[in-house]
Design an enzyme around this catalytic site. Sequence first.
Site, PDB file in Angstrom:
ATOM      1  CB  SER A   2      35.267  30.986  77.738  1.00 56.43           C
ATOM      2  OG  SER A   2      34.612  30.678  78.934  1.00 56.43           O
TER       3      SER A   2
ATOM      4  CE  LYS B  65      34.062  27.274  78.703  1.00 58.88           C
ATOM      5  NZ  LYS B  65      33.116  28.308  79.104  1.00 58.88           N
TER       6      LYS B  65
ATOM      7  CE1 TYR C  45      36.303  25.237  81.716  1.00 61.92           C
ATOM      8  CE2 TYR C  45      36.108  25.924  84.012  1.00 61.92           C
ATOM      9  CZ  TYR C  45      35.794  26.097  82.677  1.00 61.92           C
ATOM     10  OH  TYR C  45      34.977  27.145  82.307  1.00 61.92           O
TER      11      TYR C  45
ATOM     12  CE1 TYR D  83      30.359  30.753  76.914  1.00 65.44           C
ATOM     13  CE2 TYR D  83      31.180  32.979  76.775  1.00 65.44           C
ATOM     14  CZ  TYR D  83      31.374  31.656  77.034  1.00 65.44           C
ATOM     15  OH  TYR D  83      32.594  31.227  77.422  1.00 65.44           O
TER      16      TYR D  83
ATOM     17  CB  VAL E  79      35.099  36.240  81.962  1.00 63.46           C
ATOM     18  CG1 VAL E  79      33.672  35.844  81.661  1.00 63.46           C
ATOM     19  CG2 VAL E  79      35.856  35.120  82.657  1.00 63.46           C
TER      20      VAL E  79
HETATM   21  O1  DON Z   1      34.695  28.907  84.192  1.00 61.11           O
HETATM   22  C1  DON Z   1      34.608  30.118  84.232  1.00 61.11           C
HETATM   23  O2  DON Z   1      33.644  30.695  84.714  1.00 61.11           O
HETATM   24  C2  DON Z   1      35.749  30.924  83.642  1.00 61.11           C
HETATM   25  N1  DON Z   1      37.013  30.295  83.892  1.00 61.11           N
HETATM   26  C3  DON Z   1      35.578  31.063  82.167  1.00 61.11           C
HETATM   27  C4  DON Z   1      34.234  31.655  81.772  1.00 61.11           C
HETATM   28  C5  DON Z   1      34.305  32.503  80.576  1.00 61.11           C
HETATM   29  O3  DON Z   1      35.331  32.946  80.129  1.00 61.11           O
HETATM   30  C6  DON Z   1      33.014  32.886  79.981  1.00 61.11           C
HETATM   31  N2  DON Z   1      33.271  33.812  78.893  1.00 61.11           N
HETATM   32  N3  DON Z   1      32.914  34.766  78.423  1.00 61.11           N
END
Ligand code: DON
Length: 305
Positions: free
Chosen positions: A61, A64, A189, A241, A259
């Site tokens: 993320s 983003k 994405y 978040y 993540v």
């Molecule tokens: O879309 C997803 O679930 C992951 N590629 C990215 C989510 C993410 O990094 C949330 N962060 N803390």
Amino acid sequence: MKTLLERIIADCKHYTSQGHVATYIPELANVSPDKLGIYVSMNNGNEYSAGDCESSFTMQSVVKPLILLLALMDSGIDAVRDLVGVEATGKPFDAFNYSDQALTGAHINPMINTGAIALCTLIHGTSYHDRFSRLMELTRKLADNQNLDVDYSVYQSEKMTGNKNRALAYMLTAYGMITDPVEEILDCYFKACSISVNCKDLANIAHIFANHGIHPITGERQFPAEYAKYVNATLATCGMYDGSGEFALTVGFPAKSGVGGGIMAVIPHKMGIGVFAPALDKHGNSVAGVQALAMLSHELELSIY
Ligand code: DON
């Protein structure tokens, strides 16, 4: 500063045992959970690092803000605001449970999955391959690292298993918020989330946001200041978040987690910071990474509030 960073790594290392590495993307489960690294790029040109700052990890993320930036650069503020709102949702990054009958832009923001997936449609390109290549180029440029690339094992792993994102993208389609083919948008994405970086790359990117779009060393403008302010403001309110409020209280500056365990932190007019510690808390934020930023913020009085 070097001594301070080394002390922070030593003092925060034990927090790595308090979280868990992400496993819902199978390839991310292969990372050792005890790593902790930090890199700081300062406005006077000095750079400092400590710990596992050379380890590579995928942006997840943390990409983003760059998807948002490129959408702003290509389509402008009005188009971005019409499609995706700016209010914190107070919900997990992959939440489905929107309260109203109809999903609208006001229910989502650029830092959650639905918002980032929708914003991929505002990046220009003749194909989604082309749109991703432009995002990749922007990431290389802002990180000052032409060697950045996608970690194809992580990309394949998320593409194979990313059914929650597929469902979110079809929900956006069902409510008329996106019209492009879902699999093509998601391919862009997933590749974006799988760009492999280290702490220095994140610190360099953050540093340009901290200087409102101007490269702090060359003085060259990379993007308009109003786009940097847009991105920084959404990082401050939504970047961590449903842990964003707590992070504002205890740390106190714009930041984005992923993540993969990375956090990119923007200290306006002062510095960019990249941290990495893959063990995550319940929100998906790096446990030791947040603690390291809290300690640095406290020691150097970096809270902007
Ligand atoms: O879309 C997803 O679930 C992951 N590629 C990215 C989510 C993410 O990094 C949330 N962060 N803390």
